[in-house]
Design an enzyme around this catalytic site. Sequence first.
Site, PDB file in Angstrom:
ATOM      1  N   LYS A 155     -49.281  53.977  40.320  1.00 38.36           N
ATOM      2  CA  LYS A 155     -49.300  53.906  38.858  1.00 38.36           C
ATOM      3  C   LYS A 155     -49.825  55.199  38.247  1.00 38.36           C
ATOM      4  O   LYS A 155     -49.378  55.618  37.180  1.00 38.36           O
ATOM      5  CB  LYS A 155     -50.123  52.703  38.407  1.00 38.36           C
ATOM      6  CG  LYS A 155     -49.407  51.367  38.626  1.00 38.36           C
ATOM      7  CD  LYS A 155     -50.200  50.209  38.079  1.00 38.36           C
ATOM      8  CE  LYS A 155     -49.366  48.931  38.059  1.00 38.36           C
ATOM      9  NZ  LYS A 155     -48.806  48.558  39.346  1.00 38.36           N
ATOM     10  N   GLU A 239     -56.722  51.292  31.567  1.00 38.69           N
ATOM     11  CA  GLU A 239     -55.916  51.573  30.377  1.00 38.69           C
ATOM     12  C   GLU A 239     -56.419  50.759  29.194  1.00 38.69           C
ATOM     13  O   GLU A 239     -57.059  49.719  29.357  1.00 38.69           O
ATOM     14  CB  GLU A 239     -54.448  51.230  30.632  1.00 38.69           C
ATOM     15  CG  GLU A 239     -53.764  52.129  31.622  1.00 38.69           C
ATOM     16  CD  GLU A 239     -52.298  51.766  31.798  1.00 38.69           C
ATOM     17  OE1 GLU A 239     -51.548  52.642  32.251  1.00 38.69           O
ATOM     18  OE2 GLU A 239     -51.916  50.620  31.497  1.00 38.69           O
ATOM     19  N   HIS A 274     -51.128  36.916  34.716  1.00 37.89           N
ATOM     20  CA  HIS A 274     -50.348  38.164  34.683  1.00 37.89           C
ATOM     21  C   HIS A 274     -49.043  38.054  35.460  1.00 37.89           C
ATOM     22  O   HIS A 274     -48.457  39.063  35.840  1.00 37.89           O
ATOM     23  CB  HIS A 274     -51.176  39.341  35.227  1.00 37.89           C
ATOM     24  CG  HIS A 274     -52.490  39.514  34.548  1.00 37.89           C
ATOM     25  ND1 HIS A 274     -52.603  39.858  33.219  1.00 37.89           N
ATOM     26  CD2 HIS A 274     -53.769  39.351  35.011  1.00 37.89           C
ATOM     27  CE1 HIS A 274     -53.887  39.921  32.899  1.00 37.89           C
ATOM     28  NE2 HIS A 274     -54.611  39.607  33.953  1.00 37.89           N
ATOM     29  N   ARG A 331     -37.004  47.925  42.800  1.00 38.49           N
ATOM     30  CA  ARG A 331     -36.331  46.861  43.547  1.00 38.49           C
ATOM     31  C   ARG A 331     -35.603  45.963  42.561  1.00 38.49           C
ATOM     32  O   ARG A 331     -35.696  46.158  41.347  1.00 38.49           O
ATOM     33  CB  ARG A 331     -37.359  46.026  44.321  1.00 38.49           C
ATOM     34  CG  ARG A 331     -38.464  45.497  43.410  1.00 38.49           C
ATOM     35  CD  ARG A 331     -39.406  44.558  44.119  1.00 38.49           C
ATOM     36  NE  ARG A 331     -40.615  44.295  43.376  1.00 38.49           N
ATOM     37  CZ  ARG A 331     -40.735  43.471  42.355  1.00 38.49           C
ATOM     38  NH1 ARG A 331     -39.670  42.816  41.914  1.00 38.49           N
ATOM     39  NH2 ARG A 331     -41.892  43.264  41.752  1.00 38.49           N
TER      40      ARG A 331
END
Length: 711
Positions: A155, A239, A274, A331
């Site tokens: 990330k 973040e 999530h 993917r």
Amino acid sequence: MQSLFRACSRTSSATQGLLLRPASSTLILRFYSSRTDGPMFDKILVANRGEIACRVIRTARKMGVKTVAVFSEADKNAMHVSMADEAYLVGPAASKESYLRGDRILEVAKRTGAKAIHPGYGFLSENAEFADLLERNKIVFIGPPSSAIRDMGSKSASKNIMGAASVPLIPGYHGEDQSTETLMREADKIGYPVLIKAVMGGGGKGMRIVEKKADFEEQLAGARRESMNSFGDDRVLVEKYIVNPRHVEVQVFCDKHGNAVYLFERDCSVQRRHQKVIEEAPAPDMTPELRKRMGEAAVNAARAVGYVGAGTVEFILDPSKQFYFMEMNTRLQVEHPVTEMITRQDLVEWQLKVAAGHLLPLRQDELRLHGHAFESRIYAENPDNNFLPGTGRLVHLSTPQPSDHVRIDTGVKQGDDVSVYYDPMIAKLIVWDHDRHAALQRMRVALENYKVVGLATNIDFLHRLVDHPEFIAGKVETGFIEAHRAALLPGPKTVDSRGLAISALALMLKEAEQHQRLNTHSSDRSSPFGQPDGRRLNQQHARSVELLSGETKTSVSVTYRPDGSYEIKVPGAEKPIVASGKLNGDSLKAYVDDRLYNVTVVLNKNNLNVLYDGVQHTVGIPVSNYGQSGDAKGSLLAPMPGKIVKVLVEKGQKVEKNQPLVIMEAMKMEHTIRAPADGIVEKVNYGVNELVEEKKMLVVISAEADTKAKA
């Protein structure tokens, strides 16, 4: 290793524009590919299990491509094993010893002559080392180059690449210094709430929302542990957490000739832990201009890493319609069917063609949106217990009839087990219609006809979700479930008087069936004592039937009437209910007062499951508890099967209410067991890395006063 060989009949390749409906398949797809040039693989290996393995096998079969399946010891009777042309055992049940063993999977590919490997999603699908391994052995990886997987798998690195490609980014810290002090300092700079995310993460694993500074260290520790367990890497990034965001993702496709397109967007905002619950395409309240900007940004993201194949670029969309890059999944996504339904394209067919070196089947200007689609994920889980995953046997499984409007992607059948070793998804239920309103109505009806007995599912929760006024209006965001918790998660429901009456009727009819079977073997079939109709000389026979609704025991009075019907009195009901019916296996036609009910009735151990009108009632049949002693009060039972990853207390330690005691891992997710009250730890029954069965006692806590009394 042992091998299993399965013969499969072949269907011819799709004619352009032809709607295919294989007789034994639940997959309904339209194919409009305009380019079919170039050779195709004659055999591929599918390095996955469950519904995605079955999904890939169906398209390969349609294209005339032979398939090789791999399976673990737990999956030897699985659907994907029987569907493939060949199937090979690759290890024990644990995925790290089977589906994650790239060396064994490569060995099977070489042994069978498979020219390419489709990884599905999860397992090895985003493993750059596996892609490199295949390339060194001249076997095609049906996915992107390993360099793209590495770039987008981190990330932190992906954020830097996206920034250079002018893709909008969320403010945050993506640095290499992973000390707790640095991460806390950066969180302070960003401003709370913040989101901690695993650098190598996905699927909600290793992710924590931190509302205030006081919670940061505890949430960071949990995110690191979960990330290490899931990805073998405990690095995280921090973040800014955007309030009331939407999760909108764009499907991209790139070929080996430099061509790239976007196949529009999907809204995946409604999530628990999530992880996505229901997805739709196109996204509600999406303007053509915003769709174009997001699509072009997604294509730029893919081009920036030299992408090839199917990929998904995920964005956060804030209330002002500003969007920010979140991550790219290198993917095929779980939710790809909704894109297939609105584009009339088979994305697995596209994957195979691109991997074989073909041009993309369609150009950007040839792609069109057609109607609206939803996908509901049917999970074995308990929404009333924080969506805890469940395990068990699918004692009864019946589904809506597949059609042009309804599609079911699954890898299980009635009688199969949902295992502790793998994801608890039972199926993906996909619907399509000409607009969002009509598609949503299709989903309501389809959910009413999806019936599972044997373990807890989220079907009732999905019913409430698609019926919620805000969802109907398209006002979705990632905090939707929490914001509407009272309506979506009202807690365990009690069975109403009508449900209790139908349950009593079902028990009477099942008892009558049993009497009838016994009477066929009786030496005196005319004896009144062997008759199931309750007839008695000079009187109507009445009896009491005890039923359990949750912890509440209800005594229902049943009176046999001369015409073969029953008068049923339920405590609290306004008047008696007159009921009769005909039972045929699990199907009951119940006449209750002036209405006919079509009921599914399944007796599972000491529970009677009755399903009608889209509602499932589970009614307990009380039995005596012989041989049980002792008091479980003050103990903590494992809520599900799993592994102990951390023990936070020891014998003799004082604990406070809600204090974390034990952390379990199940279905690759962490679950913290907390103290139900203040007290002192008397006993800790399990240690780190030990496997625990459901409802086993983990810790015993005594009230402090009790401990002093014993002393």
